[in-house]
Design a protein around this motif. Structure first.
Motif, mmCIF file in Angstrom:
data_model
loop_
_atom_site.group_PDB
_atom_site.id
_atom_site.type_symbol
_atom_site.label_atom_id
_atom_site.label_comp_id
_atom_site.label_asym_id
_atom_site.label_seq_id
_atom_site.Cartn_x
_atom_site.Cartn_y
_atom_site.Cartn_z
ATOM 1 N N UNK A 43 0.826 -1.205 0.000
ATOM 2 C CA UNK A 43 0.000 0.000 0.000
ATOM 3 C C UNK A 43 0.863 1.260 0.000
ATOM 4 N N UNK A 44 1.961 1.208 0.745
ATOM 5 C CA UNK A 44 2.870 2.352 0.805
ATOM 6 C C UNK A 44 3.535 2.585 -0.553
ATOM 7 N N UNK A 45 3.990 1.517 -1.203
ATOM 8 C CA UNK A 45 4.652 1.692 -2.504
ATOM 9 C C UNK A 45 3.655 2.118 -3.579
ATOM 10 N N UNK A 46 2.405 1.702 -3.463
ATOM 11 C CA UNK A 46 1.400 2.180 -4.413
ATOM 12 C C UNK A 46 1.182 3.678 -4.242
ATOM 13 N N UNK A 47 1.140 4.135 -2.995
ATOM 14 C CA UNK A 47 1.025 5.561 -2.744
ATOM 15 C C UNK A 47 2.267 6.298 -3.243
ATOM 16 N N UNK A 48 3.422 5.678 -3.067
ATOM 17 C CA UNK A 48 4.673 6.268 -3.534
ATOM 18 C C UNK A 48 4.673 6.419 -5.049
ATOM 19 N N UNK A 49 4.093 5.440 -5.744
ATOM 20 C CA UNK A 49 4.001 5.535 -7.207
ATOM 21 C C UNK A 49 3.242 6.792 -7.622
ATOM 22 N N UNK A 50 2.110 7.035 -6.979
ATOM 23 C CA UNK A 50 1.292 8.182 -7.373
ATOM 24 C C UNK A 50 1.883 9.511 -6.908
ATOM 25 N N UNK A 51 2.816 9.480 -5.965
ATOM 26 C CA UNK A 51 3.512 10.697 -5.570
ATOM 27 C C UNK A 51 4.700 11.001 -6.474
ATOM 28 N N UNK A 52 5.357 9.977 -6.988
ATOM 29 C CA UNK A 52 6.569 10.161 -7.789
ATOM 30 C C UNK A 52 6.233 10.369 -9.262
ATOM 31 N N UNK A 53 5.318 9.572 -9.788
ATOM 32 C CA UNK A 53 4.960 9.694 -11.200
ATOM 33 C C UNK A 53 3.899 10.788 -11.341
ATOM 34 N N UNK A 54 4.099 11.673 -12.302
ATOM 35 C CA UNK A 54 3.276 12.876 -12.417
ATOM 36 C C UNK A 54 1.826 12.587 -12.781
ATOM 37 N N UNK A 55 1.607 11.622 -13.678
ATOM 38 C CA UNK A 55 0.255 11.391 -14.174
ATOM 39 C C UNK A 55 0.127 9.960 -14.679
ATOM 40 N N UNK A 56 -1.062 9.387 -14.526
ATOM 41 C CA UNK A 56 -1.296 8.064 -15.106
ATOM 42 C C UNK A 56 -1.529 8.152 -16.608
ATOM 43 N N UNK A 57 -1.701 9.350 -17.130
ATOM 44 C CA UNK A 57 -1.842 9.540 -18.577
ATOM 45 C C UNK A 57 -0.493 9.534 -19.281
ATOM 46 N N UNK A 58 0.596 9.470 -18.510
ATOM 47 C CA UNK A 58 1.940 9.442 -19.070
ATOM 48 C C UNK A 58 2.115 8.194 -19.927
ATOM 49 N N UNK A 59 2.588 8.380 -21.158
ATOM 50 C CA UNK A 59 2.755 7.242 -22.065
ATOM 51 C C UNK A 59 4.151 6.642 -21.986
ATOM 52 N N UNK A 60 4.974 7.126 -21.071
ATOM 53 C CA UNK A 60 6.314 6.565 -20.900
ATOM 54 C C UNK A 60 6.179 5.136 -20.385
ATOM 55 N N UNK A 61 6.965 4.226 -20.940
ATOM 56 C CA UNK A 61 6.837 2.816 -20.568
ATOM 57 C C UNK A 61 7.193 2.570 -19.109
ATOM 58 N N UNK A 62 8.070 3.384 -18.537
ATOM 59 C CA UNK A 62 8.435 3.230 -17.124
ATOM 60 C C UNK A 62 7.208 3.420 -16.231
ATOM 61 N N UNK A 63 6.363 4.372 -16.561
ATOM 62 C CA UNK A 63 5.143 4.619 -15.789
ATOM 63 C C UNK A 63 4.205 3.421 -15.872
ATOM 64 N N UNK A 64 4.012 2.924 -17.060
ATOM 65 C CA UNK A 64 3.077 1.805 -17.245
ATOM 66 C C UNK A 64 3.587 0.521 -16.598
ATOM 67 N N UNK A 65 4.880 0.260 -16.730
ATOM 68 C CA UNK A 65 5.455 -0.945 -16.131
ATOM 69 C C UNK A 65 5.374 -0.862 -14.606
#
Length: 88
Positions: A43-65
């Motif tokens: 749960x903490x790392x999922x929250x960390x993902x949304x704090x570090x990555x700017x947007x879920x609309x980002x098409x960069x493969x790092x975000x999606x992976x």
């Protein structure tokens, strides 16, 4: 529709590596207390993902992976915690 693409940073790569290490630890864990700790950590790392990555609309493969890793880690850790904790 424009394609959004944010650059990869060392922090983003670090979050993905941390998630992969914790996912591997969760898959190898046989101790129910460790599995419960890793379940909470998912749960903490999922929250960390949304704090570090700017947007879920980002098409960069790092975000999606990383988002896929976070969802996998979250679901598998909950299943593993219930499976190991159910025998008590």
């Amino acid at each position: 529709m424009t394609q959004v693409r944010y650059p990869a940073t060392p922090l983003k790569i670090g979050v993905m590596i941390l998630s992969l290490v914790m996912l591997a630890a969760m898959l190898l864990a046989s101790n129910p207390i460790l599995a419960a700790f890793l379940c909470f950590s998912s749960l903490i790392t999922a929250m960390l993902h949304f704090n570090v990555f700017e947007s879920t609309a980002d098409s960069h493969s790092l975000n999606r992976v990383d988002l896929g890793i976070q969802i996998t880690f979250l679901v598998l850790s909950i299943v593993k915690a219930f499976a190991l904790g159910g025998g008590a």
